[in-house]
Every structure is written in C-alpha cells, then in structure tokens.
Design a protein around this motif. Structure first.
Motif, PDB file in Angstrom:
ATOM      1  N   GLY A  49      35.194  -5.381  86.325  1.00 25.61           N
ATOM      2  CA  GLY A  49      34.727  -3.887  86.606  1.00 25.61           C
ATOM      3  C   GLY A  49      35.295  -3.512  85.655  1.00 25.61           C
ATOM      4  O   GLY A  49      35.456  -1.937  84.913  1.00 25.61           O
TER       5      GLY A  49
ATOM      6  N   ASP B 177      39.340   5.094  78.960  1.00 24.35           N
ATOM      7  CA  ASP B 177      38.162   5.366  78.993  1.00 24.35           C
ATOM      8  C   ASP B 177      37.355   6.964  79.102  1.00 24.35           C
ATOM      9  O   ASP B 177      36.131   6.493  79.222  1.00 24.35           O
ATOM     10  CB  ASP B 177      38.110   4.907  80.677  1.00 24.35           C
ATOM     11  CG  ASP B 177      36.607   4.674  81.123  1.00 24.35           C
ATOM     12  OD1 ASP B 177      35.852   4.584  81.156  1.00 24.35           O
ATOM     13  OD2 ASP B 177      37.036   4.485  82.767  1.00 24.35           O
TER      14      ASP B 177
ATOM     15  N   TYR C 219      33.816   1.003  79.266  1.00 17.82           N
ATOM     16  CA  TYR C 219      33.815   1.212  81.252  1.00 17.82           C
ATOM     17  C   TYR C 219      34.901   1.035  82.141  1.00 17.82           C
ATOM     18  O   TYR C 219      35.156  -0.162  81.808  1.00 17.82           O
ATOM     19  CB  TYR C 219      32.695   0.836  81.385  1.00 17.82           C
ATOM     20  CG  TYR C 219      31.202   1.801  80.443  1.00 17.82           C
ATOM     21  CD1 TYR C 219      31.361   2.930  80.645  1.00 17.82           C
ATOM     22  CD2 TYR C 219      30.328   0.746  79.682  1.00 17.82           C
ATOM     23  CE1 TYR C 219      30.041   3.149  80.426  1.00 17.82           C
ATOM     24  CE2 TYR C 219      29.992   1.148  78.802  1.00 17.82           C
ATOM     25  CZ  TYR C 219      29.510   2.476  78.669  1.00 17.82           C
ATOM     26  OH  TYR C 219      28.322   2.865  78.308  1.00 17.82           O
TER      27      TYR C 219
ATOM     28  N   ASP D 137      36.218   0.435  85.998  1.00 17.29           N
ATOM     29  CA  ASP D 137      35.505   1.309  87.610  1.00 17.29           C
ATOM     30  C   ASP D 137      36.536   1.322  87.955  1.00 17.29           C
ATOM     31  O   ASP D 137      36.079   2.148  89.276  1.00 17.29           O
ATOM     32  CB  ASP D 137      34.959  -0.351  88.473  1.00 17.29           C
ATOM     33  CG  ASP D 137      33.650  -0.794  87.902  1.00 17.29           C
ATOM     34  OD1 ASP D 137      32.944   0.339  87.196  1.00 17.29           O
ATOM     35  OD2 ASP D 137      33.008  -2.051  87.364  1.00 17.29           O
TER      36      ASP D 137
ATOM     37  N   TRP E 265      41.203  -1.827  88.334  1.00 18.51           N
ATOM     38  CA  TRP E 265      40.370  -2.787  87.706  1.00 18.51           C
ATOM     39  C   TRP E 265      41.429  -2.469  85.987  1.00 18.51           C
ATOM     40  O   TRP E 265      41.667  -2.933  85.381  1.00 18.51           O
ATOM     41  CB  TRP E 265      39.279  -2.650  87.520  1.00 18.51           C
ATOM     42  CG  TRP E 265      38.233  -3.944  87.935  1.00 18.51           C
ATOM     43  CD1 TRP E 265      37.187  -3.153  88.944  1.00 18.51           C
ATOM     44  CD2 TRP E 265      38.250  -4.269  87.502  1.00 18.51           C
ATOM     45  NE1 TRP E 265      36.828  -3.536  89.580  1.00 18.51           N
ATOM     46  CE2 TRP E 265      37.090  -4.785  89.070  1.00 18.51           C
ATOM     47  CE3 TRP E 265      38.700  -5.928  87.258  1.00 18.51           C
ATOM     48  CZ2 TRP E 265      37.238  -6.309  89.182  1.00 18.51           C
ATOM     49  CZ3 TRP E 265      38.440  -7.072  87.811  1.00 18.51           C
ATOM     50  CH2 TRP E 265      37.759  -6.986  88.746  1.00 18.51           C
TER      51      TRP E 265
END
Length: 116
Positions: free
Chosen positions: A23, A78, A85, A87, A91
C-alpha cells in the motif's frame, strides 16, 4: 556528517518499507531520501503540536492515539511529495510502525562516540 549518514540510512529504510508494503509506493531512492527528510521535519515541527492538542484523547486511549498521529504525519508527507504514495490511513499507520521497528533495529548498530 552523522546527520547526512542518518538521512541516507533513513532514506534506505523508507525505500525498503515501500518495497515491502503493497500500500506504499515510492518513485526512487532520491524520493525516499526526501521522504526521510520531510518525515524528520514534520515529526520535529508538527507532531509535538498535534500531540499536545490531542492529549486528552491520547490519555483516554492509553497512548494508542499516537498511532493515528504517526499515520497522519506519514499522510502529510504523502500530500507534500508527489513521488511518495500511501493508499490510506491503515497503510500509513503500518508504514509508521514498520519504520519505527527498522529504526529501532538499525539504532542498535549505531556506534556511540565516547567523550573524553
């Protein structure tokens, strides 16, 4: 020099965590070093303020709310960097836990300088 080595090692740990966790994604090692730098800055400037503001709920949950704060710090990074990245909240919390474990493990091998 010690700060640079620590930054590069943490960048390597971020890259390793991104490879392990499905993730979490990262574009390359340079972005991992930037993530490590941003996480350090966010944890130094933003996390103490959030911890102080959420102290009642942190006490009520016996400190477990600090996991949510750590996840929020990862999600903030992020948001700040396009090459990183995550999710979602789960995560982000898992990433923060794995990074903490890796930092604990790597910290055992760090050489302490003796003062004379």
């Amino acid at each position: 020099m010690r700060l640079l080595i620590s930054l590069l090692v943490n960048g390597l740990l971020v890259y390793l965590c991104a490879e392990i966790l499905s993730g979490v994604g990262i574009d390359g090692y340079f972005d991992a070093v930037i993530v490590a730098l941003l996480l350090g800055m966010v944890n130094f400037f933003v996390k103490p303020v959030l911890t102080l503001l959420t102290l009642p709920i942190t006490i009520l949950t016996l400190g477990l709310f600090l996991l949510v704060i750590n996840g929020a710090m990862v999600l903030l990074v992020d948001w700040m960097l396009d090459g990183f990245y995550v999710d979602g909240w789960i995560w982000a919390i898992v990433f923060a836990l794995v990074m903490s474990f890796f930092n604990l493990f790597v910290g055992q091998f760090s050489v302490k300088e003796e003062r004379k």
